[in-house]
Design a protein around this motif. Structure first.
Motif, mmCIF file in Angstrom:
data_model
loop_
_atom_site.group_PDB
_atom_site.id
_atom_site.type_symbol
_atom_site.label_atom_id
_atom_site.label_comp_id
_atom_site.label_asym_id
_atom_site.label_seq_id
_atom_site.Cartn_x
_atom_site.Cartn_y
_atom_site.Cartn_z
ATOM 1 N N GLU A 43 -6.997 11.552 -29.239
ATOM 2 C CA GLU A 43 -8.017 12.598 -29.276
ATOM 3 C C GLU A 43 -9.134 12.185 -30.241
ATOM 4 O O GLU A 43 -9.217 12.665 -31.378
ATOM 5 C CB GLU A 43 -7.390 13.923 -29.668
ATOM 6 N N VAL A 44 -10.000 11.304 -29.784
ATOM 7 C CA VAL A 44 -10.960 10.666 -30.690
ATOM 8 C C VAL A 44 -12.041 11.623 -31.177
ATOM 9 O O VAL A 44 -12.728 11.332 -32.159
ATOM 10 C CB VAL A 44 -11.607 9.444 -30.020
ATOM 11 N N ALA A 45 -12.236 12.770 -30.528
ATOM 12 C CA ALA A 45 -13.282 13.710 -30.948
ATOM 13 C C ALA A 45 -12.803 14.662 -32.033
ATOM 14 O O ALA A 45 -13.580 15.475 -32.525
ATOM 15 C CB ALA A 45 -13.798 14.510 -29.750
ATOM 16 N N ARG A 171 -11.300 16.467 -25.622
ATOM 17 C CA ARG A 171 -10.624 15.734 -26.680
ATOM 18 C C ARG A 171 -11.306 14.405 -26.981
ATOM 19 O O ARG A 171 -10.961 13.733 -27.961
ATOM 20 C CB ARG A 171 -9.158 15.500 -26.296
ATOM 21 N N LEU A 172 -12.271 14.016 -26.131
ATOM 22 C CA LEU A 172 -12.944 12.728 -26.287
ATOM 23 C C LEU A 172 -14.420 12.854 -26.623
ATOM 24 O O LEU A 172 -15.012 11.909 -27.169
ATOM 25 C CB LEU A 172 -12.804 11.912 -24.991
ATOM 26 N N PHE A 173 -15.038 13.993 -26.272
ATOM 27 C CA PHE A 173 -16.490 14.134 -26.376
ATOM 28 C C PHE A 173 -16.881 15.468 -26.996
ATOM 29 O O PHE A 173 -16.077 16.378 -27.122
ATOM 30 C CB PHE A 173 -17.133 14.042 -24.976
ATOM 31 N N VAL A 210 -14.113 4.129 -22.602
ATOM 32 C CA VAL A 210 -14.412 2.899 -23.339
ATOM 33 C C VAL A 210 -15.404 3.228 -24.446
ATOM 34 O O VAL A 210 -16.482 3.766 -24.185
ATOM 35 C CB VAL A 210 -15.009 1.811 -22.420
ATOM 36 N N ILE A 211 -15.054 2.919 -25.686
ATOM 37 C CA ILE A 211 -15.911 3.167 -26.839
ATOM 38 C C ILE A 211 -16.286 1.824 -27.451
ATOM 39 O O ILE A 211 -15.407 1.021 -27.783
ATOM 40 C CB ILE A 211 -15.196 4.041 -27.892
ATOM 41 N N VAL A 212 -17.578 1.585 -27.600
ATOM 42 C CA VAL A 212 -18.079 0.345 -28.197
ATOM 43 C C VAL A 212 -18.823 0.703 -29.481
ATOM 44 O O VAL A 212 -19.700 1.578 -29.475
ATOM 45 C CB VAL A 212 -19.017 -0.408 -27.230
ATOM 46 N N SER A 222 -19.850 5.819 -26.088
ATOM 47 C CA SER A 222 -18.583 6.188 -25.460
ATOM 48 C C SER A 222 -18.840 6.570 -24.012
ATOM 49 O O SER A 222 -19.648 7.467 -23.728
ATOM 50 C CB SER A 222 -17.948 7.362 -26.217
ATOM 51 N N THR A 223 -18.153 5.895 -23.083
ATOM 52 C CA THR A 223 -18.334 6.135 -21.654
ATOM 53 C C THR A 223 -16.983 6.401 -21.013
ATOM 54 O O THR A 223 -16.017 5.679 -21.264
ATOM 55 C CB THR A 223 -18.984 4.919 -20.973
#
Length: 432
Positions: A43-45, A171-173, A210-212, A222-223
């Protein structure tokens, strides 16, 4: 954590973002600190509350036993009450809290260190399940589902990060309202514009993210390619996908989300900052309000920023400002524009470093096309809903929070026009 309970947005944010403040009054505890690496990274957000700041950090010895096998475990319970103290009770309830409204959820997270079976780098599997119930389900869905079944893996010293599997877009954005998206107290998660456009909120959707990042690890792109929720709405998506693991849902097609941003943690010399801009393109066909025909697609965008503006103790404590601006076309989205401004204070008192106070304003605009379609039936429709909220999250004991809130809402119902509401909210949260 369970993000479907958006009437509890204030409390969730308090639990997620006070972890640094919690560290300020938590003695060093190497025995529990060693389990931090087993907290979910999917959950990167959102941030996790540290293990040392939960009830029984060792879980009566269970956490240690599981950690020896590369397994992490956490559990949470959220229990809420909402009531309109202006006494707008009605036999047929039309918004959350009009009559006394209760909701509860229990969430269990398991993680596994996949490097033990040959995965590269720091690969981690997260499996999470949620059970939730409520007395007013349009704003608080009944759910019994897998909420996360996904792998997080990084490469090139975290400059590239992958999240793939079943996980909801929220959870991502975006970063849900840190000071409280107040309008959701009456209207539920469907009042958030990105969810109108198809971003998943409750049920997970098959996703590759994918997060760069740049060398500083602060700038990122983040896409995600994921599946939209049902064009008929969040509740329909739950009905069609009760397990949370269905690959396809009728009429729900591919959704592309892209977010660019800058994220900086607080330190002795820097203030915390998170700036982001996102765009969404949904290939699903939505029914247009005026023509009744199917649209070719749906889309939306958002701007958001969270900035620490004071640092009285040279750490994460202090005042923050959080704001968001959302847009989507009014031909197919019931709420197509919204803005939010809020302020919150982590550790508002020197003696209460783990508490959080917040005040916020949200204004969400109903689609002009939807309003025109509604007037054809001789009904009046509200042009917008506006909410002002104030709240206080108090840590009663490590891992136990009481969150008290008061929300004034103008136009709590789209149609027919309804008198204003003043919602009292109490939630008691437990983190293990």
């Amino acid at each position: 954590m369970f993000y479907a309970k958006y009437p509890l947005a204030v409390s969730l944010a308090a639990l997620a973002f006070t972890q640094h403040a919690l560290a300020a009054d938590t003695p060093a505890a190497p025995e529990c600190a060693q389990y931090e690496k087993l907290l979910t990274r999917a959950e990167v957000a959102f941030k996790n509350v540290s293990i040392c700041s939960r009830i029984k950090p060792d879980l009566w010895g269970l956490r240690k036993e599981l950690a020896e096998h590369g397994i992490g475990i956490t559990a949470t319970s959220y229990n809420g009450y909402t009531y309109d103290v202006l006494g707008n009770n009605a036999k047929k309830q039309v918004y959350n809290g009009q009559n006394p409204s209760y909701n509860t959820s229990v969430n269990l997270y398991l993680t596994y260190d996949l490097t033990r079976i040959g995965f590269a780098n720091d690969a981690q599997l997260t499996l999470a399940g949620t059970w939730a119930d409520a007395t007013y389900t349009p704003a608080n869905m009944r759910v019994k589902t897998v909420s996360v079944f996904a792998i997080n893996q990084s490469f090139f010293n975290h400059r590239v990060e992958l999240v793939y599997g079943y996980i909801s877009g929220v959870r991502l954005f975006y970063g849900m309202a840190l000071g409280g998206n107040a309008s959701t107290a009456a209207l539920g998660p469907s009042s958030v514009v990105p969810f109108q456009v198809g971003m998943s909120a409750t049920e997970p959707t098959p996703t590759v993210n994918v997060i760069v990042r740049d060398e500083s690890l602060r700038f990122y792109n983040s896409t995600a390619l994921t599946r939209s929720v049902s064009p008929q709405g969040i509740q329909k998506d739950i009905d069609l996908n009760p397990s949370g693991l269905r690959l396809k849902v009728p009429e729900a097609r591919a959704l592309l989300i892209n977010e660019v941003g800058y994220k900086q943690a607080t330190s002795a010399t820097t203030n915390a900052m998170w700036l982001r801009a996102g765009a969404m393109y949904n290939t699903s066909h939505y029914t247009e309000f005026l023509s009744g025909e199917k649209s070719d697609n749906n889309y939306g965008g958002y701007l958001a920023g969270t900035v620490q503006i004071s640092k009285p103790f040279n750490d994460a404590r202090g005042w923050y400002l959080d704001s968001k601006l959302d847009y989507s076309p009014d031909s197919v989205n019931a709420i197509n524009k919204a803005f939010q401004v809020s302020a919150f204070n982590i550790g508002p008192f020197a003696s209460r470093p783990a508490d959080m106070a917040a005040v916020g304003l949200t204004k969400s605009y109903y689609s002009e096309d939807l309003r025109k379609a509604t007037t054809r039936y001789g009904l009046e429709a509200a042009p917008y809903t506006l909410a002002v909220t104030t709240s206080y999250a108090a840590r009663l004991f490590p891992g136990v929070y009481l969150i008290s809130g008061l929300t004034y809402t103008k136009n709590p119902v789209f149609t027919p026009l309804h008198s204003d509401a003043l919602l009292l909210q109490e939630t008691l949260n437990f983190l293990f």
